[in-house]
Design a protein around this motif. Structure first.
Motif, PDB file in Angstrom:
ATOM      1  N   ARG A  15       0.827  -1.202   0.000  1.00  0.00           N
ATOM      2  CA  ARG A  15       0.000   0.000   0.000  1.00  0.00           C
ATOM      3  C   ARG A  15       0.865   1.257   0.000  1.00  0.00           C
ATOM      4  O   ARG A  15       2.041   1.240   0.370  1.00  0.00           O
ATOM      5  N   ARG A  16       0.239   2.360  -0.413  1.00  0.00           N
ATOM      6  CA  ARG A  16       0.899   3.662  -0.407  1.00  0.00           C
ATOM      7  C   ARG A  16       0.003   4.661   0.321  1.00  0.00           C
ATOM      8  O   ARG A  16      -1.177   4.802  -0.012  1.00  0.00           O
ATOM      9  N   ALA A  39       3.817   0.355   4.918  1.00  0.00           N
ATOM     10  CA  ALA A  39       3.356   0.910   3.654  1.00  0.00           C
ATOM     11  C   ALA A  39       4.315   1.995   3.178  1.00  0.00           C
ATOM     12  O   ALA A  39       4.976   2.653   3.984  1.00  0.00           O
ATOM     13  N   GLU A  40       4.398   2.174   1.863  1.00  0.00           N
ATOM     14  CA  GLU A  40       5.176   3.285   1.343  1.00  0.00           C
ATOM     15  C   GLU A  40       4.470   4.572   1.774  1.00  0.00           C
ATOM     16  O   GLU A  40       3.284   4.753   1.511  1.00  0.00           O
ATOM     17  N   THR A  41       5.191   5.447   2.441  1.00  0.00           N
ATOM     18  CA  THR A  41       4.598   6.664   3.002  1.00  0.00           C
ATOM     19  C   THR A  41       5.232   7.891   2.372  1.00  0.00           C
ATOM     20  O   THR A  41       6.460   7.979   2.250  1.00  0.00           O
ATOM     21  N   ILE A  42       4.389   8.830   1.978  1.00  0.00           N
ATOM     22  CA  ILE A  42       4.848  10.067   1.353  1.00  0.00           C
ATOM     23  C   ILE A  42       4.256  11.244   2.114  1.00  0.00           C
ATOM     24  O   ILE A  42       3.037  11.309   2.303  1.00  0.00           O
ATOM     25  N   ILE A  79      11.247   8.831   4.749  1.00  0.00           N
ATOM     26  CA  ILE A  79      10.178   8.834   3.748  1.00  0.00           C
ATOM     27  C   ILE A  79      10.313  10.070   2.857  1.00  0.00           C
ATOM     28  O   ILE A  79      10.972  11.041   3.223  1.00  0.00           O
ATOM     29  N   ALA A 132      -1.778   7.003  -4.305  1.00  0.00           N
ATOM     30  CA  ALA A 132      -1.965   6.588  -2.910  1.00  0.00           C
ATOM     31  C   ALA A 132      -3.273   5.829  -2.718  1.00  0.00           C
ATOM     32  O   ALA A 132      -4.269   6.083  -3.403  1.00  0.00           O
ATOM     33  N   ASP A 133      -3.251   4.906  -1.757  1.00  0.00           N
ATOM     34  CA  ASP A 133      -4.469   4.186  -1.390  1.00  0.00           C
ATOM     35  C   ASP A 133      -5.342   5.000  -0.459  1.00  0.00           C
ATOM     36  O   ASP A 133      -6.539   4.743  -0.341  1.00  0.00           O
TER      37      ASP A 133
END
Length: 370
Positions: A15-16, A39-42, A79, A132-133
């Motif tokens: 997930r993002r 999860a990939e976090t931005i 991140i 993003a999710d």
């Protein structure tokens, strides 16, 4: 919702999550919790209005120092962090509207306008573009999965609840948004910040409206709208002149201080503002009592609602019993401090049903007489 549960399908590593970061402790903890899930976090920060740089005053949302703090947190968490310049849209959608509302004798709520515009609409689009999710924020509200879909609920801690400012959230936005802090008290959030080793753990909360230096609303309006300095009469409910004022931008409904009118039998309050005549109308506290309020631009979250409900007409007020027929909120008991320009947020228990903007009020003289 358990800490760190972003209500996304497993596995989290696939997930993002995009986190709206203001540089404060709340959004920073949300970023840390998101990163902790795997999860990939931005982190995304909108540069809205940089008065913090200009005044050297800390605690102003999205100012230069806040952007640096957000970037430092992202570096600490490992991140990505992006800054998007939205000063132009913020000026048009929020600041100009704020000034115009004051000139029209209404009481504006720029934080709601900001959520309706840059903070949700623009961030929503950016998060989608980034694949993003979900979009996570540091607001103190809860997103609850109900039988008909996502619902917006008040925060567990009533002292931190920000649901009043989010009544205009659409169902589409709510389906995509996440609010991990809604079930936590502020003290626990700060403790988490310390545990994550975030430099903002002790950073003070934002105070006042972010683009208004030292809370001096009149100075900002005067700068943006020079004709706002026109003075006029202060009159009582019968129209009798009691004094003069230096511009209606210095007053809001319910205000007592600053009238500088002596020799009265009882304290006087601002009952209404008349921008066309430039009059400030004052009266006793009883004259502030309101029986009902007409609201427009109504937003419903999860479908319309009929029957009893509760209403908040100020962010720090407790919800009070009322009925709503789709256009008018009728209070069960006289309500004070209700003014055009404010918002009316509608609730069914802890659930936020939506709300709208107050355009007119009906005095509660008959209710008080009864």
């Amino acid at each position: 919702m358990p800490i760190g549960d972003f209500q996304l399908p497993a596995p989290p590593q696939a997930r993002r999550i995009v986190v709206a970061m203001s540089g404060g402790v709340d959004s920073s903890v949300v970023a840390a919790l998101a990163a902790q899930t795997g999860a990939e976090t931005i982190g995304v920060t909108l540069q809205l209005y940089d008065h913090g740089e200009a005044t050297g005053r800390a605690g102003s949302c999205c100012a230069g120092r806040d952007i640096r703090d957000a970037r430092a947190v992202c570096d600490r968490l490992g991140i990505a962090h992006y800054v998007f310049d939205h000063e132009s849209s913020f000026r048009t959608q929020v600041i100009d509207d704020f000034a115009d509302e004051y000139l029209a004798g209404r009481t504006p709520i720029p934080c709601v306008q900001c959520n309706m515009g840059p903070k949700f609409t623009d961030l929503f689009r950016l998060a989608r573009d980034l694949g993003a999710d979900c979009l996570a924020t540091g607001h103190y509200v809860r997103r609850v999965e109900g039988p008909a879909g996502a619902e917006l609920h008040r925060a567990i801690d009533p002292a931190r609840d920000q649901s009043y400012f989010l009544f205009a959230t659409t169902q589409e936005q709510l389906d995509y948004l996440r609010f991990p802090l809604g079930g936590l008290p502020k003290a626990e959030v700060r403790a988490l910040a310390e545990a994550f080793g975030l430099t903002v753990a002790a950073k003070p909360d934002s105070q006042d409206i972010c683009f208004v230096p030292d809370g001096d609303y009149a100075s900002l309006v005067r700068k943006l709208r020079p004709d706002a300095v026109d003075g006029g009469e202060i009159v009582d409910l019968a129209g009798r002149v009691l004094g003069r004022h230096a511009g209606i931008i210095h007053y809001t409904v319910g205000q007592r201080r600053g009238l500088e009118i002596g020799g009265q039998a009882e304290p006087l309050y601002v009952v209404r503002l008349e921008p066309h005549t430039k009059r400030v109308v004052v009266g006793p506290k009883a004259a502030l009592a309101v029986a009902s309020a007409r609201i427009e631009r109504v937003n419903w979250i999860g479908g319309a609602h009929t029957g009893p409900l509760t209403v908040k007409v100020r962010s720090l007020a407790r919800p009070v019993p009322a009925r709503f027929d789709g256009a008018t909120v009728a209070f069960e008991a006289p309500e004070y401090g209700v003014a055009p320009g404010q918002a009316a947020a509608l609730y069914d228990g802890d659930r936020v049903l939506g709300g709208g903007w107050i355009t007119a009020t009906e005095p509660a003289a008959a209710m008080l007489a009864a």
